[in-house]
Design a protein around this motif. Structure first.
Motif, mmCIF file in Angstrom:
data_model
loop_
_atom_site.group_PDB
_atom_site.id
_atom_site.type_symbol
_atom_site.label_atom_id
_atom_site.label_comp_id
_atom_site.label_asym_id
_atom_site.label_seq_id
_atom_site.Cartn_x
_atom_site.Cartn_y
_atom_site.Cartn_z
ATOM 1 N N PRO A 148 3.787 9.095 -8.794
ATOM 2 C CA PRO A 148 3.298 10.331 -8.170
ATOM 3 C C PRO A 148 3.647 10.355 -6.682
ATOM 4 C CG PRO A 148 1.611 9.387 -9.588
ATOM 5 C CD PRO A 148 2.714 8.367 -9.501
ATOM 6 N N ALA A 149 3.946 11.539 -6.180
ATOM 7 C CA ALA A 149 4.409 11.660 -4.797
ATOM 8 C C ALA A 149 3.398 11.117 -3.796
ATOM 9 C CB ALA A 149 4.713 13.128 -4.490
ATOM 10 N N GLU A 150 2.101 11.349 -4.036
ATOM 11 C CA GLU A 150 1.105 10.866 -3.087
ATOM 12 C C GLU A 150 1.012 9.348 -3.074
ATOM 13 O OE1 GLU A 150 -1.288 12.366 -6.760
ATOM 14 O OE2 GLU A 150 0.592 12.806 -5.703
ATOM 15 N N HIS A 151 1.305 8.723 -4.206
ATOM 16 C CA HIS A 151 1.299 7.263 -4.259
ATOM 17 C C HIS A 151 2.518 6.689 -3.542
ATOM 18 C CE1 HIS A 151 -1.451 7.377 -8.070
ATOM 19 N NE2 HIS A 151 -2.018 7.886 -6.989
ATOM 20 N N MET A 152 3.644 7.353 -3.697
ATOM 21 C CA MET A 152 4.839 6.923 -2.972
ATOM 22 C C MET A 152 4.626 7.050 -1.467
ATOM 23 S SD MET A 152 7.919 5.760 -3.112
ATOM 24 C CE MET A 152 8.706 6.107 -4.678
ATOM 25 N N LEU A 153 4.015 8.159 -1.042
ATOM 26 C CA LEU A 153 3.779 8.368 0.380
ATOM 27 C C LEU A 153 2.851 7.303 0.951
ATOM 28 C CD1 LEU A 153 4.090 10.083 2.934
ATOM 29 C CD2 LEU A 153 2.198 11.503 2.114
ATOM 30 N N ASP A 154 1.792 6.971 0.225
ATOM 31 C CA ASP A 154 0.868 5.954 0.727
ATOM 32 C C ASP A 154 1.519 4.580 0.734
ATOM 33 O OD1 ASP A 154 -1.781 5.562 1.809
ATOM 34 O OD2 ASP A 154 -2.232 4.392 0.021
ATOM 35 N N ALA A 155 2.351 4.288 -0.272
ATOM 36 C CA ALA A 155 3.067 3.012 -0.289
ATOM 37 C C ALA A 155 4.004 2.896 0.905
ATOM 38 C CB ALA A 155 3.844 2.863 -1.601
ATOM 39 N N LEU A 156 4.693 3.978 1.232
ATOM 40 C CA LEU A 156 5.562 3.979 2.414
ATOM 41 C C LEU A 156 4.744 3.766 3.681
ATOM 42 C CD1 LEU A 156 7.919 6.942 1.464
ATOM 43 C CD2 LEU A 156 8.652 4.575 1.891
ATOM 44 N N HIS A 157 3.593 4.400 3.751
ATOM 45 C CA HIS A 157 2.717 4.238 4.922
ATOM 46 C C HIS A 157 2.297 2.776 5.074
ATOM 47 C CE1 HIS A 157 -0.536 5.084 7.773
ATOM 48 N NE2 HIS A 157 -1.272 4.284 7.028
ATOM 49 N N LEU A 158 1.844 2.161 3.983
ATOM 50 C CA LEU A 158 1.386 0.774 4.052
ATOM 51 C C LEU A 158 2.531 -0.178 4.355
ATOM 52 C CD1 LEU A 158 -1.178 0.694 1.088
ATOM 53 C CD2 LEU A 158 -1.675 0.695 3.541
ATOM 54 N N ALA A 159 3.703 0.071 3.769
ATOM 55 C CA ALA A 159 4.852 -0.783 4.048
ATOM 56 C C ALA A 159 5.263 -0.676 5.508
ATOM 57 C CB ALA A 159 6.024 -0.400 3.144
ATOM 58 N N ALA A 160 5.239 0.541 6.059
ATOM 59 C CA ALA A 160 5.589 0.731 7.462
ATOM 60 C C ALA A 160 4.572 0.051 8.373
ATOM 61 C CB ALA A 160 5.669 2.224 7.781
ATOM 62 N N ALA A 161 3.290 0.169 8.026
ATOM 63 C CA ALA A 161 2.253 -0.482 8.821
ATOM 64 C C ALA A 161 2.427 -1.995 8.805
ATOM 65 C CB ALA A 161 0.872 -0.096 8.297
ATOM 66 N N ASN A 162 2.804 -2.537 7.643
ATOM 67 C CA ASN A 162 2.997 -3.987 7.550
ATOM 68 C C ASN A 162 4.219 -4.426 8.341
ATOM 69 O OD1 ASN A 162 4.077 -6.548 5.692
ATOM 70 N ND2 ASN A 162 1.867 -6.465 6.019
ATOM 71 N N SER A 188 5.347 -2.977 11.019
ATOM 72 C CA SER A 188 4.951 -2.923 12.421
ATOM 73 C C SER A 188 4.093 -4.124 12.795
ATOM 74 C CB SER A 188 4.191 -1.619 12.683
ATOM 75 O OG SER A 188 3.826 -1.523 14.048
ATOM 76 N N ALA A 189 3.165 -4.504 11.917
ATOM 77 C CA ALA A 189 2.297 -5.644 12.199
ATOM 78 C C ALA A 189 3.078 -6.944 12.309
ATOM 79 C CB ALA A 189 1.232 -5.766 11.105
ATOM 80 N N ARG A 190 4.222 -7.014 11.629
ATOM 81 C CA ARG A 190 5.060 -8.210 11.667
ATOM 82 C C ARG A 190 6.089 -8.151 12.803
ATOM 83 N NH1 ARG A 190 6.057 -10.870 6.186
ATOM 84 N NH2 ARG A 190 4.294 -10.258 4.889
ATOM 85 N N GLY A 191 6.021 -7.116 13.624
ATOM 86 C CA GLY A 191 6.973 -6.992 14.721
ATOM 87 C C GLY A 191 8.325 -6.468 14.301
ATOM 88 N N MET A 192 8.403 -5.817 13.132
ATOM 89 C CA MET A 192 9.677 -5.305 12.630
ATOM 90 C C MET A 192 9.669 -3.788 12.493
ATOM 91 S SD MET A 192 10.762 -8.234 9.844
ATOM 92 C CE MET A 192 9.220 -8.194 8.932
ATOM 93 N N GLY A 193 8.740 -3.135 13.209
ATOM 94 C CA GLY A 193 8.638 -1.693 13.106
ATOM 95 C C GLY A 193 9.889 -0.966 13.540
#
Length: 208
Positions: free
Chosen positions: A163-177, A179-184
């Motif tokens: 589902p599109a909303e699940h893909m969007l949230d997965a992208l959000h969490l992956a991007a946040a991770n 960034s947290a690892r210094g690879m944003g």
């Protein structure tokens, strides 16, 4: 962000129904066979049931899905243990993968419905557990079901999209991770087409 754990769980059931039996013992992801990859993915549901059987902690120690992923993936990750649990979970599913996955999905959704999304849940071994709101924990489970659903579909040669909303949230969490690892910065370059080998040249292009 809005995700629906029950929808993600039963989307996995529908996906597993489409997996050709002859592919199950072939390549899955990394050292896993496809069957073992499915076993690992099933833990996104079985852990929900198991953790909700435990007493609720008194206060959260982790406050968001992105914080949880940072703690678990970076500070507590153990690739060998994860691989072993995937194999063990595959064995527990038995020969009727679809039936076993459907039973897990039903049990997990019923467990969530009984307690509600605001319930605190303790995740992990009692001596080292993370405490967080169930709603945020379920975002991490939907993340697992979304990412590994794509892995399963790729390994099985199936066309499948979450589902599109699940893909969007997965992208959000992956991007946040990232960034947290210094690879944003590097993640943003990939996502905006600054790395042509990623096949994302058209992302954010005017008129696209």
């Amino acid at each position: 962000m809005t995700v629906h754990f029950g929808r993600a769980a039963f989307e996995l059931v529908d996906l597993i129904e489409l997996v050709p039996a002859e592919r199950l013992d072939g390549p899955g992801l990394g050292e896993w066979t496809l069957r073992e990859l499915i076993g690992h993915t099933s833990r996104a549901m079985s852990t929900v049931v198991r953790y909700l059987e435990q007493p609720a902690p008194f206060e959260p120690t982790v406050h968001s899905a992105s914080e949880y992923l940072d703690v678990v993936l970076r500070q507590r990750g153990d690739d060998e243990a994860i691989a072993a649990r995937g194999r063990e979970s595959a064995e527990l599913l038995g020969d009727d993968l679809v039936g076993a996955i459907a039973d897990l999905a039903t049990a997990a959704v019923e467990a969530v419905d009984r307690v509600g999304l605001d319930r605190l849940v303790a995740i992990g071994a009692p001596s080292d557990a993370i405490a967080m709101r169930l709603g945020e924990y379920l975002r991490t489970r939907v993340f697992e079901l979304t990412v590994h659903g794509l892995d399963i579909a790729d390994a099985a040669g199936l066309a499948w999209a979450p589902p599109a909303e699940h893909m969007l949230d997965a992208l959000h969490l992956a991007a946040a991770n990232a960034s947290a690892r210094g690879m944003g910065e590097e993640a943003l370059r990939y996502l905006t087409g600054r790395r042509p080998d990623a096949g994302l040249e058209g992302v954010l292009r005017a008129g696209g």
